[in-house]
Design a protein around this motif. Structure first.
Motif, short mmCIF file in Angstrom:
data_model
loop_
_atom_site.label_atom_id
_atom_site.label_comp_id
_atom_site.label_asym_id
_atom_site.label_seq_id
_atom_site.Cartn_x
_atom_site.Cartn_y
_atom_site.Cartn_z
N GLU A 106 40.54 79.18 -41.36
CA GLU A 106 41.82 79.13 -40.65
C GLU A 106 42.94 78.62 -41.56
O GLU A 106 44.03 79.21 -41.61
N LEU A 107 42.68 77.54 -42.30
CA LEU A 107 43.69 76.99 -43.19
C LEU A 107 43.97 77.94 -44.35
O LEU A 107 45.10 78.04 -44.84
N TRP A 108 42.94 78.65 -44.81
CA TRP A 108 43.10 79.59 -45.93
C TRP A 108 44.06 80.72 -45.57
O TRP A 108 44.83 81.18 -46.42
N GLU A 109 44.03 81.14 -44.32
CA GLU A 109 44.88 82.24 -43.88
C GLU A 109 46.35 81.83 -43.77
O GLU A 109 47.21 82.70 -43.60
N ARG A 110 46.65 80.56 -43.88
CA ARG A 110 48.05 80.12 -43.82
C ARG A 110 48.78 80.36 -45.14
O ARG A 110 50.00 80.34 -45.19
N TYR A 111 48.05 80.50 -46.21
CA TYR A 111 48.61 80.74 -47.54
C TYR A 111 49.56 79.63 -47.98
O TYR A 111 50.52 79.86 -48.72
N ASP A 112 49.29 78.39 -47.53
CA ASP A 112 50.10 77.26 -47.99
C ASP A 112 49.72 76.90 -49.43
O ASP A 112 48.57 77.11 -49.85
N VAL A 113 50.69 76.36 -50.17
CA VAL A 113 50.43 75.88 -51.53
C VAL A 113 50.97 74.46 -51.64
O VAL A 113 51.94 74.09 -50.97
N ALA A 114 50.33 73.65 -52.49
CA ALA A 114 50.73 72.26 -52.65
C ALA A 114 50.21 71.72 -53.96
O ALA A 114 49.23 72.22 -54.52
N ALA A 115 50.87 70.68 -54.45
CA ALA A 115 50.44 69.97 -55.65
C ALA A 115 49.70 68.71 -55.24
O ALA A 115 49.82 68.26 -54.09
N PRO A 116 48.87 68.11 -56.14
CA PRO A 116 48.19 66.86 -55.81
C PRO A 116 49.17 65.80 -55.34
O PRO A 116 50.28 65.67 -55.88
N SER A 117 48.79 65.06 -54.31
CA SER A 117 49.67 64.07 -53.69
C SER A 117 49.13 62.66 -53.84
O SER A 117 47.92 62.46 -53.81
N GLY A 118 50.03 61.72 -53.98
CA GLY A 118 49.64 60.32 -54.09
C GLY A 118 50.01 59.51 -52.86
O GLY A 118 50.20 58.31 -52.93
N LYS A 119 50.11 60.19 -51.71
CA LYS A 119 50.55 59.50 -50.50
C LYS A 119 49.47 58.52 -50.01
O LYS A 119 48.31 58.57 -50.42
N LEU A 120 49.90 57.64 -49.11
CA LEU A 120 49.00 56.63 -48.55
C LEU A 120 47.84 57.28 -47.81
O LEU A 120 48.01 58.23 -47.06
#
Length: 284
Positions: free
Chosen positions: A222-236
């Motif tokens: 399901e998440l794969w079909e969203r085609y979202d892209v992101a970089a590594p995050s350092g959030k809490l």
């Protein structure tokens, strides 16, 4: 027509068999008989173990192992390769190389291993009680410290071929991490994996992992079909540890540029309470 031009061209399979033969012989010859319980005496035509000694230790037939090392076209199972790997004392990178040459898939998260220098493990150990790990761009866990095992997930207890955070997060019930904000983390991991995959399109190991995740996890699909892209995050990040409760930690990524697309992630406490809990967990 010359003799060379009249010879049939070597196939990829032929080349792989020759490479397998040379690799097995080199690993066998580096082990001294006394290291594995054999008497050192007697005349030996080659250094290291004899073929029959390897076969005996691995629990396979002498003729079969001889044919394997000679590069003959025989059937090989993952179980037998695992026994030979243990007998020849192969490290993780060597073991994966053996499987590749034999044409055997390593499993759900076949790792793209990099030979990490010993200094990297020393660095991770010195970071205790802060959990730390080393990942490649495919989320394979390449190294980790004891604090990571005690606080986040016990990587030591996980089979080598399953040490992939995507597989552990989306498929494996037994090893799933208990992050409080797991939904957001999963979305970010899939988006980050899509970015990394763009540099490895068509590569069998990446394609294999993607296909296995899609087949095994409806949520990943399901998440794969969203085609979202992101970089590594350092959030809490908030982790619910079964021994001390909630831990509030910040993930800091340090890129090990000399090793390619490899990064070390260190979890540092976001407050004094988490700092105390980490020290209690690791020093207990």
């Amino acid at each position: 027509m010359s003799v060379l031009s009249s010879m049939p061209a070597a196939t990829d399979k032929d080349e792989r068999r020759r490479a397998l033969s040379a690799f097995l012989r080199s690993r066998r010859e580096r082990i001294q008989p006394e290291e594995v319980g054999f008497a050192p005496g007697g005349r030996r035509r080659t250094p290291g173990l004899r073929r029959e000694e390897v076969a005996q230790l691995a629990g396979v037939g002498v003729t079969w192992y001889t044919w394997l090392e000679q590069g003959r076209d025989i059937n090989v199972s993952a179980q037998v390769l695992e026994a030979i790997s243990r007998t020849l004392r192969l490290d993780r990178l060597e073991r994966n190389h053996l499987y590749t040459l034999a044409g055997i898939a390593l499993g759900p998260a076949r790792s793209e291993n990099i030979a990490l220098p010993g200094s990297v493990q020393k660095m991770l150990d010195q970071l205790s009680p802060y959990p730390a790990q080393v990942l490649n761009s495919r989320y394979d866990v390449l190294a980790f410290n004891d604090a990571y095992c005690q606080v986040v997930i016990d990587v030591d207890a996980i089979p080598l071929e399953e040490r992939n955070l995507l597989w552990l997060t989306f498929v494996s019930d037994e090893w799933r991490c208990n992050f409080a904000d797991s939904d957001s983390i999963k979305q970010h991991m899939v988006a980050g994996y899509r970015v990394a995959l763009a540099d490895h399109l068509g590569e069998p190991s990446w394609q294999d992992l993607t296909e296995r995740l899609l087949a095994s996890s409806p949520l990943f699909a399901e998440l794969w079909e969203r085609y979202d892209v992101a970089a590594p995050s350092g959030k809490l990040k908030v982790l619910n540890n079964e021994r001390v409760g909630l831990l509030r930690m910040e993930a800091v990524s340090l890129w090990l540029s000399q090793l390619g697309q490899v990064r070390s992630t260190v979890y540092t406490p976001a407050d004094a309470e988490t700092e105390a809990k980490l020290r209690l967990l690791v020093n207990d």
